[in-house]
Design a protein around this motif. Structure first.
Motif, mmCIF file in Angstrom:
data_model
loop_
_atom_site.group_PDB
_atom_site.id
_atom_site.type_symbol
_atom_site.label_atom_id
_atom_site.label_comp_id
_atom_site.label_asym_id
_atom_site.label_seq_id
_atom_site.Cartn_x
_atom_site.Cartn_y
_atom_site.Cartn_z
ATOM 1 N N GLN A 1 0.824 -1.201 0.000
ATOM 2 C CA GLN A 1 0.000 0.000 0.000
ATOM 3 C C GLN A 1 0.866 1.262 0.000
ATOM 4 O O GLN A 1 0.553 2.232 -0.686
ATOM 5 N N THR A 2 1.950 1.233 0.749
ATOM 6 C CA THR A 2 2.852 2.387 0.753
ATOM 7 C C THR A 2 3.510 2.558 -0.613
ATOM 8 O O THR A 2 3.678 3.687 -1.098
ATOM 9 N N ALA A 3 3.855 1.440 -1.242
ATOM 10 C CA ALA A 3 4.452 1.513 -2.579
ATOM 11 C C ALA A 3 3.487 2.175 -3.554
ATOM 12 O O ALA A 3 3.877 3.014 -4.377
ATOM 13 N N LEU A 4 2.216 1.812 -3.472
ATOM 14 C CA LEU A 4 1.216 2.418 -4.346
ATOM 15 C C LEU A 4 1.093 3.914 -4.049
ATOM 16 O O LEU A 4 1.029 4.740 -4.969
ATOM 17 N N ALA A 5 1.060 4.267 -2.779
ATOM 18 C CA ALA A 5 0.950 5.683 -2.414
ATOM 19 C C ALA A 5 2.134 6.478 -2.950
ATOM 20 O O ALA A 5 1.973 7.600 -3.461
ATOM 21 N N TYR A 6 3.333 5.895 -2.865
ATOM 22 C CA TYR A 6 4.517 6.600 -3.367
ATOM 23 C C TYR A 6 4.435 6.829 -4.875
ATOM 24 O O TYR A 6 4.853 7.877 -5.378
ATOM 25 N N ARG A 7 3.863 5.873 -5.574
ATOM 26 C CA ARG A 7 3.734 6.043 -7.033
ATOM 27 C C ARG A 7 2.721 7.143 -7.347
ATOM 28 O O ARG A 7 2.897 7.918 -8.289
ATOM 29 N N VAL A 8 1.637 7.198 -6.561
ATOM 30 C CA VAL A 8 0.653 8.279 -6.737
ATOM 31 C C VAL A 8 1.316 9.628 -6.445
ATOM 32 O O VAL A 8 1.136 10.603 -7.190
ATOM 33 N N PHE A 9 2.100 9.693 -5.376
ATOM 34 C CA PHE A 9 2.788 10.938 -5.041
ATOM 35 C C PHE A 9 3.761 11.340 -6.150
ATOM 36 O O PHE A 9 3.917 12.527 -6.452
ATOM 37 N N ALA A 10 4.431 10.348 -6.744
ATOM 38 C CA ALA A 10 5.400 10.648 -7.803
ATOM 39 C C ALA A 10 4.714 11.291 -8.998
ATOM 40 O O ALA A 10 5.233 12.238 -9.600
ATOM 41 N N LEU A 11 3.537 10.789 -9.349
ATOM 42 C CA LEU A 11 2.804 11.379 -10.469
ATOM 43 C C LEU A 11 2.375 12.802 -10.150
ATOM 44 O O LEU A 11 2.528 13.709 -10.974
ATOM 45 N N ALA A 12 1.847 13.010 -8.950
ATOM 46 C CA ALA A 12 1.325 14.326 -8.586
ATOM 47 C C ALA A 12 2.419 15.304 -8.200
ATOM 48 O O ALA A 12 2.158 16.504 -8.064
ATOM 49 N N GLY A 13 3.643 14.812 -8.018
ATOM 50 C CA GLY A 13 4.711 15.686 -7.570
ATOM 51 C C GLY A 13 4.552 16.054 -6.113
ATOM 52 O O GLY A 13 4.958 17.143 -5.697
ATOM 53 N N ASP A 14 3.963 15.170 -5.329
ATOM 54 C CA ASP A 14 3.671 15.458 -3.934
ATOM 55 C C ASP A 14 4.943 15.351 -3.095
ATOM 56 O O ASP A 14 5.744 14.430 -3.253
ATOM 57 N N ALA A 15 5.092 16.296 -2.154
ATOM 58 C CA ALA A 15 6.304 16.364 -1.337
ATOM 59 C C ALA A 15 6.428 15.199 -0.378
ATOM 60 O O ALA A 15 7.497 14.983 0.205
ATOM 61 N N ARG A 16 5.352 14.436 -0.171
ATOM 62 C CA ARG A 16 5.431 13.299 0.732
ATOM 63 C C ARG A 16 6.213 12.132 0.138
ATOM 64 O O ARG A 16 6.505 11.156 0.836
ATOM 65 N N LEU A 17 6.530 12.201 -1.142
ATOM 66 C CA LEU A 17 7.361 11.163 -1.754
ATOM 67 C C LEU A 17 8.791 11.303 -1.248
ATOM 68 O O LEU A 17 9.404 12.354 -1.415
ATOM 69 N N PRO A 18 9.357 10.257 -0.621
ATOM 70 C CA PRO A 18 10.743 10.343 -0.144
ATOM 71 C C PRO A 18 11.701 10.709 -1.265
ATOM 72 O O PRO A 18 11.527 10.313 -2.420
ATOM 73 N N GLU A 19 12.712 11.440 -0.928
ATOM 74 C CA GLU A 19 13.647 11.966 -1.916
ATOM 75 C C GLU A 19 14.265 10.875 -2.784
ATOM 76 O O GLU A 19 14.462 11.052 -3.979
ATOM 77 N N ARG A 20 14.555 9.716 -2.180
ATOM 78 C CA ARG A 20 15.256 8.678 -2.950
ATOM 79 C C ARG A 20 14.390 8.082 -4.054
ATOM 80 O O ARG A 20 14.911 7.392 -4.936
#
Length: 756
Positions: free
Chosen positions: A66-85
């Motif tokens: 679930q976290t992996a999916l959230a990170y991919r959503v954040f990556a698309l939206a450019g959300d700051a919650r996506l970890p830098e790495r």
């Protein structure tokens, strides 16, 4: 809070219903899914470094699914919650180098939604909502992501947003007033739509305008197509359908802040065509039209901005993988991107159609999707002759090299300066040096299958004089005769000559005599293409097509021959007939003796060796028999009886005998057997009454006798024992034609000739 969560869930479900049949997600993103290998939530291959890094962390147990999916959503939206790495790599200007696959992200979110925890649904719900109802694609990093990035003033008060309407185009461009550069970009977007994109596609070519969004609760304040400039967006642009229908919908466009010049023009025209496509009520789920969507969207760039550099770079996606079906959307072929899918380059097909049949034909193809279930079915319904007529022409144009690109020809290079060329087939990815290199014969096999709706290219070069005869066997001829939509074409050039273009589709055997000037191949390109579709994915020949060549002369032979007679009844002496022979006669001005029969698929098949022209001969007789001595010396030059002379001769050679019709092959093998290069020679003169002198006891011996030259040359008369051409291409050998006590020996040495 309970009511807010309920509203969020209701809005999310409305959007998810619209996605239910989409498979690839709701966004027509600048990246699409690749060939499958299970690593993401729905079994997709991670095509970007972002996806791959997140998947690796998930597989290593560092984060859960679930976290992996959230990170991919954040990556698309450019959300700051996506970890830098996990963030996309950026160039010197801070722009992402590795774009996010938006369609795959949203599709995975849809598939996983029911299984997400309540807290994860609440966290990701804003990214499933229509922008008019969104609380914001929010992040703490204001330098990277805009707060409430896609909230529209008509739906949620947000004093930082403003918009510019088009004067010609029915569009409205939204930008963040706090970002000065975004105002400049908004002005450029309005100008592009007003001056070029709308007048070209809607006003000029008659494509339907994007649907009005007035029926929606949040419509941007009017019925215009809304375009949002979003900082930190994970892709250059994306088009989002808004209704629950998967066949037709109003939509809005998101473009990344910072785009300019050609890249911005490319993104706008591409995404606008996606919005246009959503305005048509297609016969099936819009995303089921697959490759057509990005191909047609990129065609809109070509129609609006011919020669756009970003678009021309996409041509490699198709050119570098032309051997795959046009329906394939595999990644890895684009020169400028490892993640971009090959359908971005398939715009070349629509460009070819538009440039050769008119761009309104492209509009008709899109309109046909309202009744046709696929893009190929639309082509079949709209174009005269359908795929079968279109594909061979397109396959030749895709070569994009001479002679296709000669001045005045309809060619991609001539239309917009495209320099990318089609790659050669993977079974022969480099040019084949077809010289014999010291051997007597060689054969190159080509792939025995061709994928549906694809092309394969082969290139051969020739330079040595020893490679004299060539035979191509097109084993796709039987499938063609059986109704398969397969074609074989050739482009060839003789040394010092111009290009020749031939259609070999209805030919099984195609020959060349390189000793003849007009057929002295220097370069040969073979184009195999299939327009076939159906239950099988490729057209398969029973055996592999071949390009065979050998050292057998085909234009002429010249050289010497000798016959030496010593009879057992003689007490001494010999008869010697020497000759210089020339075989280079071709009746009716033919360059070579070749057989053509359209009914059986034969073109330039060698049916006979060069015909006899003349012999310069000398006859010397000096022998003693029964006490009488005979002496004669005579010489002459006799031409062939075909030319009105007294001499005769012939050569028969097994030169690609397999290409002859069965009846002719049986006759030929009755003379020289079945071995490759086996041959037969005969030559002589019909002169009679040559007078020689006789000495010896009189009156028994007399004073004169009559003789004749007879045969100058003769090879073994048993087919199984026929001599075989030498490695140097010469016809050379000897044969004892009699048995003891008589001795009649023939010897010969003839070299192949090339037409000067």
């Amino acid at each position: 809070m309970g009511r807010i969560r309920m509203l969020h869930r209701l809005a999310a479900l409305l959007v998810l219903a619209a996605l239910a049949a989409c498979g690839g997600g709701p966004a027509d993103d600048d990246e699409q899914e690749a060939a499958p290998a299970p690593v993401s939530a729905d079994g997709r291959t991670p095509r970007t470094t972002v996806d791959a890094a997140i998947a690796a962390a998930r597989d290593a147990g560092e984060i859960d699914a679930q976290t992996a999916l959230a990170y991919r959503v954040f990556a698309l939206a450019g959300d700051a919650r996506l970890p830098e790495r996990f963030r996309p790599a950026a160039d010197a200007a801070g722009e992402p180098i590795d774009e996010v696959d938006g369609n795959a992200v949203i599709a995975d979110l849809r598939l996983a939604w029911e299984g997400l925890s309540a807290s994860m649904r609440q966290q990701l719900a804003p990214f499933t909502l229509r922008p008019s109802a969104a609380t914001g694609w929010a992040g703490a990093d204001a330098g990277r992501v805009q707060a409430a990035a896609v909230a529209r003033p008509a739906c949620a008060a947000n004093a930082t947003w403003a918009s510019l309407p088009g004067a010609v185009a029915r569009v409205r461009v939204w930008y963040d007033k706090s970002r000065t550069a975004d105002l400049t970009q908004a002005q450029a977007i309005v100008a592009a739509f007003d001056a070029t994109i709308w007048p070209t596609l809607v006003t000029g070519l008659g494509f339907k305008a994007p649907l009005s969004d007035l029926a929606l609760a949040c419509d941007g304040g009017d019925n215009r197509l809304d375009v949002y400039i979003v900082a930190g967006f994970g892709s250059r642009g994306a088009t989002y359908p808004e209704s629950a229908s998967t066949r037709q919908s109003s939509s809005f466009i998101v473009v990344r802040s910072g785009l300019a010049a050609g890249v911005l023009q490319y993104t706008l025209a591409h995404q606008f065509m996606h919005a246009v496509m959503w305005s048509y009520l297609m016969a099936a789920d819009q995303l089921s039209y697959g490759w057509m969507r990005n191909a047609l969207a990129n065609w809109a760039v070509e129609a609006s901005y011919p020669g756009n550099a970003t678009l021309l770079a996409d041509a490699s996606c198709h050119m570098n993988s032309n051997f795959l079906s046009i329906t394939s959307r595999a990644a890895g072929s684009c020169a400028a991107s490892t993640t971009r899918t090959r359908d971005y380059g398939a715009y070349l097909l629509y460009q070819f159609i538009g440039r050769t049949m008119g761009n309104t034909t492209v509009r008709q193809l899109l309109a046909a999707t309202t009744t046709q279930l696929s893009a190929l079915a639309a082509i079949e319904a709209v174009l005269p002759g359908g795929r079968r007529a279109l594909w061979p022409k397109y396959a030749k144009a895709l070569w994009n090299q001479p002679p296709v690109t000669n001045a005045g020809r309809p060619a991609f290079r001539n239309w917009d300066g495209l320099t990318t060329v089609a790659v050669l087939a993977p079974d022969h990815p480099t040019t084949v040096n077809a010289n014999l290199g010291g051997v007597a014969e060689a054969s190159t096999a080509l792939a025995s299958s061709v994928a549906n709706v694809s092309t394969r290219y082969y290139r051969f070069t020739f330079s040595d004089v020893a490679t004299r005869s060539l035979m191509v066997r097109n084993t796709f001829y039987p499938p063609y005769k059986a109704g398969k939509a397969v074609s074989v074409q050739a482009l060839w050039r003789a040394a010092g000559g111009s290009w020749v273009e031939e259609d070999w589709t209805a030919k099984e055997w195609i020959g060349f005599c390189r000793d003849a000037k007009a057929q002295r191949l220097a370069e040969l390109v073979v184009i195999v293409a299939s327009a076939d579709i159906g239950s099988t994915t490729q057209v398969v020949a029973a055996t592999a097509p071949t390009v065979k060549r050998n050292n057998i002369g085909c234009w002429g032979f010249s050289g010497s021959a000798r016959r030496t007679d010593i009879l057992g009844s003689w007490s001494s002496g010999t008869i010697t007939a020497t000759s210089t022979l020339l075989f280079d006669y071709k009746p009716n001005g033919l360059a070579s003796l070749q057989y053509n029969d359209a009914a059986t698929g034969r073109l330039r098949v060698p049916i006979a060796a060069p015909l006899f022209r003349r012999a310069a001969w000398t006859l010397s007789e000096a022998y003693t028999e029964s006490g009488c001595s005979y002496l004669l010396n005579a010489s002459a030059t006799d031409t062939s009886i075909v030319l009105g002379g007294l001499a005769f001769g012939s050569i028969v050679i097994n030169n690609f005998a397999e290409s002859l019709p069965a009846s002719l092959r049986v006759q030929q093998q009755g003379v020289v057997g079945s071995r490759r290069g086996a041959y037969s020679i005969d030559a002589g003169s019909q002169r009679f009454g040559l007078l020689g002198s006789v000495s010896g006891p009189q009156p028994d011996c007399g004073t004169q006798y009559a003789s004749a030259p007879g045969m100058f040359a003769l090879t073994h008369t048993e087919p199984a024992l026929a001599p075989v051409i030498g490695l140097d291409g010469r016809l050379k050998g000897s044969w004892a034609a009699s048995s003891s006590p008589d001795s009649v020996v023939f010897s010969w040495d003839l070299a192949p000739l090339r037409e000067p």
